[in-house]
Design a protein around this motif. Sequence first.
Motif, PDB file in Angstrom:
ATOM      1  N   VAL A 172       0.738  -1.298   0.137  1.00  0.00           N
ATOM      2  CA  VAL A 172      -0.069  -0.024   0.161  1.00  0.00           C
ATOM      3  C   VAL A 172       0.758   1.245  -0.125  1.00  0.00           C
ATOM      4  O   VAL A 172       0.606   2.249  -0.731  1.00  0.00           O
ATOM      5  CB  VAL A 172      -0.964   0.105   1.157  1.00  0.00           C
ATOM      6  N   ARG A 173       2.017   1.140   0.777  1.00  0.00           N
ATOM      7  CA  ARG A 173       2.791   2.293   0.843  1.00  0.00           C
ATOM      8  C   ARG A 173       3.321   2.528  -0.526  1.00  0.00           C
ATOM      9  O   ARG A 173       3.281   3.863  -0.885  1.00  0.00           O
ATOM     10  CB  ARG A 173       4.122   2.150   1.882  1.00  0.00           C
ATOM     11  N   GLU A 198       5.011   8.979   8.045  1.00  0.00           N
ATOM     12  CA  GLU A 198       6.366   9.589   7.881  1.00  0.00           C
ATOM     13  C   GLU A 198       7.002   9.328   6.449  1.00  0.00           C
ATOM     14  O   GLU A 198       7.755   9.879   5.871  1.00  0.00           O
ATOM     15  CB  GLU A 198       7.326   9.545   8.804  1.00  0.00           C
ATOM     16  N   GLN A 199       6.858   7.745   5.865  1.00  0.00           N
ATOM     17  CA  GLN A 199       7.644   7.444   4.830  1.00  0.00           C
ATOM     18  C   GLN A 199       6.680   7.966   3.332  1.00  0.00           C
ATOM     19  O   GLN A 199       7.323   7.651   2.583  1.00  0.00           O
ATOM     20  CB  GLN A 199       7.490   5.949   4.907  1.00  0.00           C
ATOM     21  N   ALA A 218       6.134  18.140   5.965  1.00  0.00           N
ATOM     22  CA  ALA A 218       6.635  16.839   6.601  1.00  0.00           C
ATOM     23  C   ALA A 218       8.184  16.968   6.792  1.00  0.00           C
ATOM     24  O   ALA A 218       8.739  16.685   7.781  1.00  0.00           O
ATOM     25  CB  ALA A 218       6.184  15.664   5.738  1.00  0.00           C
ATOM     26  N   GLY A 219       9.044  17.428   5.777  1.00  0.00           N
ATOM     27  CA  GLY A 219      10.289  17.380   5.741  1.00  0.00           C
ATOM     28  C   GLY A 219      10.748  18.242   6.934  1.00  0.00           C
ATOM     29  O   GLY A 219      11.826  18.083   7.948  1.00  0.00           O
ATOM     30  N   TYR A 309      11.500   6.846  15.317  1.00  0.00           N
ATOM     31  CA  TYR A 309      11.835   7.569  14.247  1.00  0.00           C
ATOM     32  C   TYR A 309      13.331   7.622  13.959  1.00  0.00           C
ATOM     33  O   TYR A 309      14.316   7.580  14.716  1.00  0.00           O
ATOM     34  CB  TYR A 309      11.603   9.187  14.489  1.00  0.00           C
ATOM     35  N   THR A 310      13.687   7.383  12.802  1.00  0.00           N
ATOM     36  CA  THR A 310      14.975   7.279  12.395  1.00  0.00           C
ATOM     37  C   THR A 310      15.303   8.066  11.001  1.00  0.00           C
ATOM     38  O   THR A 310      14.457   8.274  10.241  1.00  0.00           O
ATOM     39  CB  THR A 310      15.607   5.876  12.135  1.00  0.00           C
ATOM     40  N   ASN A 311      16.224   8.648  11.104  1.00  0.00           N
ATOM     41  CA  ASN A 311      16.640   9.424   9.609  1.00  0.00           C
ATOM     42  C   ASN A 311      18.230   9.484   9.143  1.00  0.00           C
ATOM     43  O   ASN A 311      19.057   9.808  10.060  1.00  0.00           O
ATOM     44  CB  ASN A 311      16.014  10.896   9.769  1.00  0.00           C
TER      45      ASN A 311
END
Lengths: 311, 290, 230
Positions: A172-173, A198-199, A218-219, A309-311
């Motif tokens: 779905v994403r 967030e993705q 979002a960014g 959350y990871t970035n």
Amino acid sequence: MEQLVQVSGLSKRFSNFTAVDDLSFTVNKGDVYGFLGQNGAGKSTTIRMLTSLIQPTSGTITVNGVQLAGNKKQVLKNIGAVIEKPDLYKYMSAYENLEVFAKLSGVPHGKQVLMNQLEIVGLANRASDVVKTFSQGMKQRLGIAIALVHNPPLVILDEPTNGLDPQGIADVRNLILSLSKTHQKTVIVSSHLLSEIEQVATRILIIDKGKKLVEGNAGELLDPNKILLAIDTQDGARTQALLQSSEWTNYLQPMRENTCVLQLPKYDVPKITTWLVQQGVQIYAITPKQTLEDYFLNITSGKQHVATYTN
Amino acid sequence: MWQLIQIELFKISKRPRTYISFVAITALIAAVQIGLKVDGASYVDFMMSTTSSIEVNGNVLNGYLICYIILQMLLVNIPLLITLIAADMISGEANMGTLRLLLTKPYARWEIVLAKFVAATFYTLALLVWLAILALFVSMWVFGTDDLFLFKSSYIVLIEKNDVFWRYCGAFAFAAVAMTTVAALGFLTSVFSDNSIGPIVTTMSIIVFLTILSTMNIPLYATIQPYLFVTHMNSWKEFFDQQVNENNEAIVGSIQNPGRIINSLWILGLHIVGFVGAAMYFFHKKDINS
Amino acid sequence: MMIRFIAIVCLLGIGELHAQDMTALVKKVKAKLDVVNDYTAEGVMKTDIVFIKAPISKIKVFYKKPNSFKLVKDGGISLLPKGGISVNMSTIIAADDYVALAAGDAVFEGTKVKLVKVIPTDENSNIVLTTLYIDEENLLIRKAVSTTKENGTYDMQLYFGKYAQLGLPDKVIFSFNTKDYKLPKGITLEFQDTKQQSDLDKLKNKKGKVEISYKNYVVNKGIDAAIFKN
């Protein structure tokens, strides 16, 4: 940016509670608009008002410049929606379901076009199977194909990953990203899980108890170098007004009770503290909330499992 | 609108539940026909034994009488079969969740309600046509045709063979209106529920309750009985009573009380409009929270 | 049985004093009728019975000597009071085992008639007593009143026209008492049949009557006996 959806002062009161309270937001063309909030926050009620399933108590909804109230048919032609689980006619095949809704959408496509739609959602090989044999993920994909069958500029997906297995969630994403990037659709997608939003989201709106908490790019909202700051002062309304009329207005978020909320770079924290003191604001507390995730975790009060959350 | 109706008919045609009614009617009628074919003579003897003073010659147990017997038995039960579909038209979609999808399509709610009701009416008519084919035409084919010899509660009516068929056309047309009223009631109840069982049980309960009320011989209820739709559902039988002239000769082609049929049609028609109008009103106001 | 016994005793008693044996007259009438071996006729039947609503119907009748009689509705169902109605005089006086006694003179619809009491002597006869109104001049039975064992009393009036020579009536009106007929409600199949009291009242004032008008007699052309079976 060209605005596609404008929601202004939207409220819905049921007999004993207010589900949505004076909600306003704007969705621009091309956005994947993440609509975030815990269960019962008012997401589904808002989405149902957007799709005319529920009549607002007050407020206006405008899509593509046309008000929903009084122009339902015209507005709905611009919307493809999957509300919660896409329960379909389980005694019909995937193709028949798609055909029925294509006709209902006023676009009776030929067989080849409908088969192409099923191909997009990966169901072409199951076209003639009855829907009751489908997994939840397959139903969800077919629901999205149905939402897209009349090629609407706006696609609304309400909790599209509910009940799906990890593979289904990933499918779905990817589909949402493809809708936005390949098919140039504007997508409003709701979820109670930040990790999903967030993705895919380009803009995010967080609501709680029917009210807007945070809205933004979002960014920026998810930028690890930015900090969410809750500033508790003697006179919150005055402080908010001061901030609005200053250079800090770009960082300002909607007030939460008597607390002003800003999202701003870490290095600006001393600067704004000094500025507020200079303006004569009596500060009781400044509480940093490091990330959007922390903030969301806070409002959901541990009721939800929120992905790290990871970035 | 026609597009919507076609889609609703398509949906009805795809549902297995739709065919339960047709199978049930077929089985019931076949049982009656086989029973009367095999043992009809003793049935007729039994009937005639009650009128030992009358000598009846001719094919009494002909297709026309068989059809009348079947209609008497079935038209009481057909509302249940119609309710199975009509009371499910909206609630069934709410239950499945497809109502949400349906209502996000560019149609006004009244159009959707009307299309669904028209489709339910088509279904009702199809059921009656099937009933007519089996009860009338098959009976005519298997048992032949002759005069229609009917025992009413207080008298006997003998209708000439050539004077019967149009009465059945009238009776089936009337039954269609009566059954459409049932469909409309089922349809109205289906607006208020998100599952099909509730409206089906509610509709049948209302019909049973009103039927009891309509047959109770109490002055209080007697005043409202003429306005209850169930009171008028059996008026199809009026087609099978004929007037007599001053010499007590039945007048061929006459109906004893045409006024009653017209009155019943009015009452039933008003109920249909009322039920469907109410369904439209409430559905228009309804928030889809399911 | 008792009724018949009393009737015979009384009539024989009266006969001793006043009446003469009318067997000869009856035989003369019978002789006239005997010319007809068989006939068929078309006709129209009106059924006027208090509890029956039936239309006028076309019928056919068949007769063959000595006492075969059949009435067939032209492709339909016919309703007749059971037992009494053979609708033919020949069958009443076909047999020889009866006693015929004079019961005076009378005028029936402008015609002088002899009243004759006919008492079957056959123990099994359903008819207990028949009173014949005989037009002596033309040897025609104008009226017959029969009392039966099981089906009450019947009254038959005969009107003659162009077949009078053969003793065949143009019209027969068959009257009978309807108060004995009952329809049990359990069998009606009418769940909610509303009482149509006014209609019934209108009907109730009438006596049961069956009227048959004949035309197109075909006499002595032979009839297949199979017709009378069943």
